[in-house]
Design an enzyme around this catalytic site. Structure first.
Site, PDB file in Angstrom:
ATOM      1  N   THR A  19     -11.765   0.157   6.719  1.00 58.40           N
ATOM      2  CA  THR A  19     -10.564   0.175   7.562  1.00 58.40           C
ATOM      3  C   THR A  19     -10.011   1.595   7.705  1.00 58.40           C
ATOM      4  O   THR A  19      -9.871   2.109   8.821  1.00 58.40           O
ATOM      5  CB  THR A  19      -9.476  -0.741   6.945  1.00 58.40           C
ATOM      6  OG1 THR A  19     -10.009  -2.046   6.829  1.00 58.40           O
ATOM      7  CG2 THR A  19      -8.217  -0.758   7.791  1.00 58.40           C
ATOM      8  N   VAL A  20      -9.720   2.244   6.588  1.00 56.97           N
ATOM      9  CA  VAL A  20      -9.064   3.558   6.644  1.00 56.97           C
ATOM     10  C   VAL A  20     -10.074   4.653   7.006  1.00 56.97           C
ATOM     11  O   VAL A  20      -9.796   5.514   7.855  1.00 56.97           O
ATOM     12  CB  VAL A  20      -8.352   3.884   5.307  1.00 56.97           C
ATOM     13  CG1 VAL A  20      -7.602   5.203   5.422  1.00 56.97           C
ATOM     14  CG2 VAL A  20      -7.386   2.769   4.922  1.00 56.97           C
TER      15      VAL A  20
ATOM     16  N   GLU B 128      -0.830  11.415   0.410  1.00 58.91           N
ATOM     17  CA  GLU B 128       0.214  10.885   1.310  1.00 58.91           C
ATOM     18  C   GLU B 128      -0.047   9.435   1.717  1.00 58.91           C
ATOM     19  O   GLU B 128       0.884   8.632   1.855  1.00 58.91           O
ATOM     20  CB  GLU B 128       0.314  11.772   2.566  1.00 58.91           C
ATOM     21  CG  GLU B 128       1.464  11.446   3.474  1.00 58.91           C
ATOM     22  CD  GLU B 128       2.823  11.555   2.784  1.00 58.91           C
ATOM     23  OE1 GLU B 128       3.252  12.664   2.493  1.00 58.91           O
ATOM     24  OE2 GLU B 128       3.450  10.499   2.515  1.00 58.91           O
TER      25      GLU B 128
ATOM     26  N   GLY C 101       1.560   3.711   3.721  1.00 62.66           N
ATOM     27  CA  GLY C 101       0.666   3.810   4.891  1.00 62.66           C
ATOM     28  C   GLY C 101       0.954   5.061   5.699  1.00 62.66           C
ATOM     29  O   GLY C 101       0.782   6.188   5.235  1.00 62.66           O
TER      30      GLY C 101
ATOM     31  N   GLU D 264      -5.719  -5.537   0.292  1.00 62.25           N
ATOM     32  CA  GLU D 264      -6.681  -4.880  -0.591  1.00 62.25           C
ATOM     33  C   GLU D 264      -7.964  -5.710  -0.652  1.00 62.25           C
ATOM     34  O   GLU D 264      -7.970  -6.888  -0.283  1.00 62.25           O
ATOM     35  CB  GLU D 264      -6.093  -4.748  -2.000  1.00 62.25           C
ATOM     36  CG  GLU D 264      -4.889  -3.843  -2.074  1.00 62.25           C
ATOM     37  CD  GLU D 264      -5.179  -2.435  -1.574  1.00 62.25           C
ATOM     38  OE1 GLU D 264      -6.088  -1.777  -2.097  1.00 62.25           O
ATOM     39  OE2 GLU D 264      -4.500  -1.992  -0.627  1.00 62.25           O
TER      40      GLU D 264
ATOM     41  N   LYS E 125       2.332   1.686  -6.508  1.00 60.38           N
ATOM     42  CA  LYS E 125       3.015   2.632  -5.615  1.00 60.38           C
ATOM     43  C   LYS E 125       4.355   3.092  -6.193  1.00 60.38           C
ATOM     44  O   LYS E 125       4.711   4.271  -6.080  1.00 60.38           O
ATOM     45  CB  LYS E 125       3.223   1.982  -4.247  1.00 60.38           C
ATOM     46  CG  LYS E 125       1.909   1.814  -3.480  1.00 60.38           C
ATOM     47  CD  LYS E 125       2.098   0.885  -2.300  1.00 60.38           C
ATOM     48  CE  LYS E 125       0.848   0.794  -1.441  1.00 60.38           C
ATOM     49  NZ  LYS E 125       0.929  -0.310  -0.457  1.00 60.38           N
TER      50      LYS E 125
END
Ligand code: NDP
Ligand code: HSE
Length: 435
Positions: A14-15, A128, A133, A189, A204
């Site tokens: 995805t990323v 970051e 996101g 995830e 996070k």
């Protein structure tokens, strides 16, 4: 694709797919994007269909080949999980490469080890994309807010659960089908238990706390409750009372100053008054409210997951490194504001000392005086009540919903124990946090 900084991509899911797509289309973006050179890409399955088309010779199934490639300057880790991500990051650092990663799981658990290795090697580890996101929050905490004493960081920092809760409230969607949609949209995830059980949000908030308060926290000790046991009935009660229920993560300082600095961290479904800025955060959006001195409150809001928003944050980090290199500042000395640096020790306070408001729903027999007896138990333990109401009374039983003022966990536990022992009380059906 560019002739400057050599990029090695670990993961093209995805990323990773979102990042490759930006690198392939530099038009109308910052000119440095066109200078980035995608050199190698590691994936698990060479035959899997991809969202972007890349030359086949770029691919390998051995991520260490990417990390060890001398023409790779920056390793972009988008595999996820702890291993082999941790070993790949450490190996890349040992080879003098900077790292960009979206992997909160590895940073929350091994961030200090990785930061120490990076400091020794004089390279950057930029994260970051690991929180919020597409929302810029890491760089603001490191740099733009550096002149503040941060007192509290709280937020909705998991897109999957925010999306699920919104679909359940707005459309009456079933939990399972909303979760399945979140997975199909690329928000969740690899193991979505990390999202729905609050683990991802706890990773996070550990990262945000380390940056906000200047020292890493014991990740294994963060009280964490997810949304999988949240009942529709409590979302209805919250709505009747003028609240929204969100998975909220909180990190706050417990003393003005101390060494080590005591912090209270928690992740739990929480009732948020509808006029609070966090109550309007819906869908995949995240928001982080930072409270500091002298700034007061500042809120960062935007898409918290998904290919495009997360890739935006990853590419911003790559550009930071490209900019530093172009300015000729990569000589084994790192910019202390961009590096992840701790300057003190932090310690999590015992859970019993965490102070907050509470929402409780008791199932009771519908007998005269039960509200008074419940109120009495709270009073005896020093728990002050904001509101207490009886809902849904019928012949057999009633529901009593209580919202308290801020109180320590230990007093709350003593009060609930006494209430559960009352003969008219059938059970404590729900216990959530409240703002
Ligand atoms: P995906 O599961 O979509 O992608 C993971 C990629 O890593 C895949 O391309 C997979 O290969 C590859 N991969 C996995 N293991 C290996 C291995 N041992 N060697 C080589 N390649 C491997 O994950 P996401 O893109 O969703 O997430 C990546 C990271 O970004 C995670 O840390 C996640 O927490 C984080 N993140 C994700 C966000 C999101 O919205 N999805 C948002 C913010 C952060 P193959 O494709 O062949 O299976
Ligand atoms: N699974 C994560 C979420 C991805 O839903 O927020 C973004 O970190």
């Amino acid at each position: 694709m560019g002739s400057g900084l050599g990029i090695g991509l670990l993961g093209l899911g995805t990323v990773g797919g979102g990042v490759a797509s930006i690198l392939q289309n530099p038009n109308e973006r910052h000119p440095l994007v066109a200078d980035l050179r995608l050199i190698r890409v590691a994936v698990q399955d060479l035959k899997r269909p991809r969202s972007v088309e890349l030359p086949i010779e770029l691919f390998t199934t051995d991520p260490f080949k990417v990390v060890n490639d001398p023409t790779v300057d920056v390793v972009v880790e988008l595999i996820g999980g702890i291993e082999p991500a941790r070993s790949l990051i450490l190996q890349a650092i040992a080879k003098g490469k900077s790292i960009v990663t979206a992997n909160k799981a590895v940073i929350a658990r091994h961030g200090q080890e990785i930061a120490d290795a990076a400091a020794k090697a004089g390279v950057y580890v930029l994260i970051e994309a690991a929180v919020g996101g597409g929302i810029p929050i890491i760089e603001p905490l490191k740099q733009s807010l550096g002149g503040n004493r941060i007192n509290r960081v709280s937020g909705i920092i998991n897109g999957t659960t925010s999306y699920i809760l919104t679909r359940m409230v707005n459309e009456g969607a079933a939990y399972e089908s909303a979760l399945e949609d979140a997975q199909n949209l690329g928000y969740a995830e690899a193991n979505p238990a990390a999202d729905v059980d609050g683990i991802d949000a706890a990773d996070k908030i550990a990262i945000l706390a380390a940056l906000a308060f200047g020292g890493s926290v014991d990740r294994s000790n963060i009280p964490t409750t997810g949304i999988s046991h949240l009942k529709g009935r409590d979302m209805d009660c919250a709505s009747q009372l003028g609240y929204s229920v969100k998975l909220l993560a909180v990190a706050e300082r417990m003393k003005e100053s101390a060494e080590p600095l005591p912090l209270s961290l928690r992740v739990q479904p929480t009732l948020i008054p509808n006029d609070h800025p966090l109550a309007g955060v819906n869908g995949v959006n995240n928001a982080i409210l930072v409270e500091g001195d002298p700034i007061g409150q500042v809120m960062f809001y935007g898409p918290g997951a998904g290919a495009g928003p997360t890739a935006s944050a990853v590419v911003a980090d790559i550009l930071n490194i490209a900019g530093i290199r172009q300015a000729g500042k990569m000589e084994n000395r790192v910019d202390p504001l961009l590096a992840a640096s701790s300057w003190r020790n932090c310690v999590l306070v015992d859970q019993s000392k965490i102070r907050q408001c509470h929402y409780l729903r008791f199932c009771t027999q519908d007998t005269p005086g039960v509200i008074g007896r419940i109120g009495g138990c709270f009073g005896e333990q020093g728990v002050s009540i904001q509101s207490i109401i009886q809902l849904n009374a019928n012949k057999a039983n009633a529901e009593i919903v209580v919202i308290t003022h801020e109180v320590s966990q230990s007093k709350m536990e003593a009060a609930t124990k006494a209430i559960e022992a009352l003969p008219e009380v059938i059970n404590l059906a729900a216990h959530l946090g409240c703002l």
